[in-house]
Design a protein around this motif. Sequence first.
Motif, short mmCIF file in Angstrom:
data_model
loop_
_atom_site.label_atom_id
_atom_site.label_comp_id
_atom_site.label_asym_id
_atom_site.label_seq_id
_atom_site.Cartn_x
_atom_site.Cartn_y
_atom_site.Cartn_z
N GLY A 1 37.66 68.57 67.12
CA GLY A 1 38.24 69.84 66.72
C GLY A 1 39.74 69.83 66.57
O GLY A 1 40.33 70.79 66.06
N ARG B 1 35.32 69.84 61.02
CA ARG B 1 36.18 70.87 61.61
C ARG B 1 37.59 70.79 61.04
O ARG B 1 38.36 71.74 61.11
CB ARG B 1 36.24 70.68 63.13
CG ARG B 1 34.90 70.86 63.83
CD ARG B 1 35.11 70.95 65.33
NE ARG B 1 33.92 70.56 66.06
CZ ARG B 1 33.83 70.55 67.38
NH1 ARG B 1 34.87 70.86 68.12
NH2 ARG B 1 32.71 70.20 67.98
N THR B 2 37.92 69.63 60.49
CA THR B 2 39.20 69.43 59.82
C THR B 2 38.95 68.90 58.42
O THR B 2 37.85 68.44 58.10
CB THR B 2 40.07 68.43 60.60
OG1 THR B 2 39.38 67.18 60.70
CG2 THR B 2 40.37 68.94 62.01
#
Length: 341
Positions: free
Chosen positions: A50, A84-85
């Motif tokens: 995350g 998440r990125t």
Amino acid sequence: MTATLAEHDAMRRALDLARRGPRGVNPQVGAVILSPSGDVLAEGWHRGAGTPHAEVDALSRLEPGDARGATAIVTLEPCNHHGRTGPCAVALIDAGVSRVVYAIADPNDVSSGGGQRLRAAGVDVEQGLLADESHDLLDSWLTVQRLGRPHVTVKWAQSLDGRAAASDGTSQWITGPVARADVHRRRAQADAIVVGTGTLLADDPALTARAGDGSLHANQPVPVVLGERAVPDSAAVRRHPHPFLQYPGDLAPALADLRQRGVHRVLVEGGPAVAASFVRESLADEYLVYVAPALLGGDKLALRDVGVTTIDEALRLSVESVEKLGDDLLIVATPVPEGDS
């Protein structure tokens, strides 16, 4: 183009940075951004699921435009997917980086392809700088990617005639103190330690990794209990530094959940039925067999039914090493791949 001396130095630094990150679901990755003249502009590393990946972490320390024409040194191929990125390959392209040097390719089908994407955008890309060192750093993570689950070591202690306990059920101690110390050392190297409810209820193991003086090793494996029987409130495992995890008997879902928790290495310690279930389902990647020079007789076998009914079905192993530990022997073996036996 061959990597420069500055790029070699930067990759060594990137590896040092990578080690600062946690070992878990995501790989430990470090990155260094070099100016066209070889000076360090920025550094970064991945701090866990995350959080920004190493390349983005390094770029975030620069002002817009500062990375134009720069070289990015990364221990793992920049990712090429939206999780998440965003994709690190795109971040490097957008920042104007002109060259990317990475140690090893990303083996994950979902996130790989960053090198190809960079090349398609006109970025000069080189792979393989200090690849051996990066492999060593990411060894357990790479194994999880290859297997699709944690690496499983099945361990048991037995008498010379293959018994795990005497006829009355007593089993402590079959092996001597040197062998037991080796077990605790290996526990400290594992991420999780597995026993069945039968062993837990019969022996009440603490499932900790302890030094000779009884103190705890710095790294403690997460205790895992297989089976649906309740764990007593007084059980030693409840005093473990980590809360225990309990799963029903289905092994594949248990391993899948452990993988999602960032577990790379699982040590299966018992008992004979649980060990046999991992063997029977072809989930044992390594065997540690501690053999004591003693004879017990009886029917308390160290390993239960593994599905072999005839000699032709024998599960053949390759002996990797044999070590004398005090009066005992440790045999380390791995399965022989199908077709090689």
